[in-house]
Motif scaffolding. Structure first.
Motif, PDB file in Angstrom:
ATOM      1  N   GLY A  10       0.888   0.391  -8.799  1.00 56.13           N
ATOM      2  CA  GLY A  10       0.705   1.148  -7.573  1.00 56.13           C
ATOM      3  C   GLY A  10      -0.717   1.069  -7.052  1.00 56.13           C
ATOM      4  N   ARG A  11      -1.675   1.205  -7.955  1.00 50.84           N
ATOM      5  CA  ARG A  11      -3.085   1.237  -7.541  1.00 50.84           C
ATOM      6  C   ARG A  11      -3.792  -0.025  -8.012  1.00 50.84           C
ATOM      7  NH1 ARG A  11      -7.850   4.169  -9.430  1.00 50.84           N
ATOM      8  NH2 ARG A  11      -6.652   5.048 -11.156  1.00 50.84           N
ATOM      9  N   GLU A  65       0.805  -1.220   0.000  1.00 51.65           N
ATOM     10  CA  GLU A  65       0.000   0.000   0.000  1.00 51.65           C
ATOM     11  C   GLU A  65       0.841   1.274   0.000  1.00 51.65           C
ATOM     12  OE1 GLU A  65      -3.231   0.198  -0.594  1.00 51.65           O
ATOM     13  OE2 GLU A  65      -3.119  -1.975  -0.843  1.00 51.65           O
ATOM     14  N   VAL A  66       2.098   1.182   0.391  1.00 49.76           N
ATOM     15  CA  VAL A  66       2.977   2.351   0.269  1.00 49.76           C
ATOM     16  C   VAL A  66       3.030   2.811  -1.187  1.00 49.76           C
ATOM     17  CG1 VAL A  66       5.380   3.133   0.418  1.00 49.76           C
ATOM     18  CG2 VAL A  66       4.374   1.797   2.292  1.00 49.76           C
ATOM     19  N   LEU A  67       3.030   1.848  -2.112  1.00 52.83           N
ATOM     20  CA  LEU A  67       3.111   2.170  -3.541  1.00 52.83           C
ATOM     21  C   LEU A  67       1.796   2.707  -4.089  1.00 52.83           C
ATOM     22  CD1 LEU A  67       5.076  -1.012  -4.631  1.00 52.83           C
ATOM     23  CD2 LEU A  67       6.007   1.302  -4.390  1.00 52.83           C
ATOM     24  N   PRO A  92      -0.967  -3.556  -5.802  1.00 55.79           N
ATOM     25  CA  PRO A  92       0.242  -2.772  -5.566  1.00 55.79           C
ATOM     26  C   PRO A  92       1.454  -3.681  -5.344  1.00 55.79           C
ATOM     27  CG  PRO A  92      -1.572  -1.849  -4.313  1.00 55.79           C
ATOM     28  CD  PRO A  92      -2.072  -3.138  -4.895  1.00 55.79           C
ATOM     29  N   GLY A  93       2.525  -3.385  -6.063  1.00 51.63           N
ATOM     30  CA  GLY A  93       3.735  -4.188  -5.954  1.00 51.63           C
ATOM     31  C   GLY A  93       3.863  -5.269  -7.007  1.00 51.63           C
ATOM     32  N   ASP A  94       2.818  -5.543  -7.769  1.00 52.27           N
ATOM     33  CA  ASP A  94       2.963  -6.471  -8.893  1.00 52.27           C
ATOM     34  C   ASP A  94       3.919  -5.859  -9.919  1.00 52.27           C
ATOM     35  OD1 ASP A  94       1.184  -8.252  -7.759  1.00 52.27           O
ATOM     36  OD2 ASP A  94      -0.489  -7.737  -9.080  1.00 52.27           O
ATOM     37  N   VAL A  95       4.776  -6.695 -10.490  1.00 51.87           N
ATOM     38  CA  VAL A  95       5.776  -6.247 -11.457  1.00 51.87           C
ATOM     39  C   VAL A  95       5.477  -6.871 -12.812  1.00 51.87           C
ATOM     40  CG1 VAL A  95       8.235  -6.246 -12.066  1.00 51.87           C
ATOM     41  CG2 VAL A  95       7.531  -6.008  -9.667  1.00 51.87           C
ATOM     42  N   VAL A  96       5.559  -6.060 -13.862  1.00 53.95           N
ATOM     43  CA  VAL A  96       5.397  -6.545 -15.235  1.00 53.95           C
ATOM     44  C   VAL A  96       6.636  -6.133 -16.018  1.00 53.95           C
ATOM     45  CG1 VAL A  96       3.997  -6.518 -17.338  1.00 53.95           C
ATOM     46  CG2 VAL A  96       2.890  -6.293 -15.090  1.00 53.95           C
TER      47      VAL A  96
END
Length: 279
Positions: free
Chosen positions: A130-131, A36-38, A233-237
């Motif tokens: 982020g969201r 959630e920081v992101l 949030p935090g998922d990377v692509v």
């Protein structure tokens, strides 16, 4: 902002790079650059970096995002890379998983797994969600991105293509997912669809391309992926690579212990990795 995570593996702290290129500590404000920081970086953007404690020395940098839930790869997403491999540009994005245990820092070694005969390199642009979102309209996609970073999508081609099953077994060995050095917020990336990309092995240029030849652009990828699963949030692509990979050379060329790989994406920083054999 250029956000970083620094320190020993598994105990990284959040930080940022100030206008003079100095690392400063953010741990009094956020526990990690994760979750959630992101989702809302506005509080971090309001901080005057000069008020943050400077970090002395040259600590190790970890992957620039923590607690990654999904690490998603997009295959054959550059028209010129598809051409060099002799494959057609796909009608829809090719999606594969890089398991999160492969994540590593930008300058951590590439560990060549036991039995590997075709460990390869791929300089890529990655983005971090982020969201949270599902069924995201393409015109709203950029508002769901926390930032962009460099990824080396290290790949063992024998495991990927010749050992049956999905690509993930060739994409997910330990340290096959260097991310960073920085997570760069979207306001500092003028056009993710037009960034120069470069990779060398032992100083020899192997890849010298641009995100301009990307088939499926970043906003489309965000929207497309969200049709199948919720993005958190935090998922990377990581979005694919330009031409110049080892498997497409004549004869093919692959990494061995002692090789040094260096890569960069315009505005997002550089990585440097020494190749070592798995113990």
């Amino acid at each position: 902002m250029r956000l970083v995570r620094y320190g020993e593996r598994g105990a990284e702290k959040p930080g940022l790079i100030d206008a003079e290129g100095r690392l400063r500590d953010l741990s009094a404000h956020v526990p990690d650059l994760a979750g959630e920081v992101l989702a809302d970086l506005s509080a971090l953007k309001a901080i005057d970096p000069r008020t943050l404690p400077p970090v002395e020395g040259s600590p190790r940098l970890g992957a620039c995002v923590g607690q990654v839930g999904k690490f998603i790869g997009i295959g054959l997403n550059y028209a010129d890379h598809a051409a060099e491999t002799g494959l057609r540009v796909p009608r829809e994005p090719v999606i594969f998983a890089k398991y999160t245990s492969c994540l590593s820092g930008p300058d951590d070694p590439i560990i060549i797994p036991r039995g590997s005969v075709k460990t390869d390199w791929e300089v890529e642009l990655a983005f971090v969600i982020g969201r949270k979102g599902r069924y995201i309209p393409e015109e709203e996609a950029m508002s769901h991105i926390a930032g962009f970073c460099v990824c080396n999508d290290v790949s063992e081609r024998n495991y990927q293509a010749e050992r049956s099953g999905q690509w993930s077994k060739g994409k997910s060995s330990d340290n096959f997912g260097p991310l960073g050095p920085w997570l760069v917020t979207p306001d500092e990336v003028a056009d993710p669809g037009n960034l120069r990309m470069r990779l060398t092995v032992n100083g020899e240029v192997m890849q010298d391309g641009s995100t301009a030849t990307m088939v499926f652009k970043v906003p489309f990828l965000v929207s497309y992926l969200s049709q199948f699963f919720t993005l958190h949030p935090g998922d990377v692509v990581t979005t694919g690579t330009p031409p110049g990979v080892g498997m497409a050379m004549d004869p093919p060329r692959f990494l061995k212990a002692g090789d040094v790989v260096e890569l960069e994406v315009e505005g997002l920083g550089r990585q440097r990795q020494l190749c070592v054999d798995d113990a």
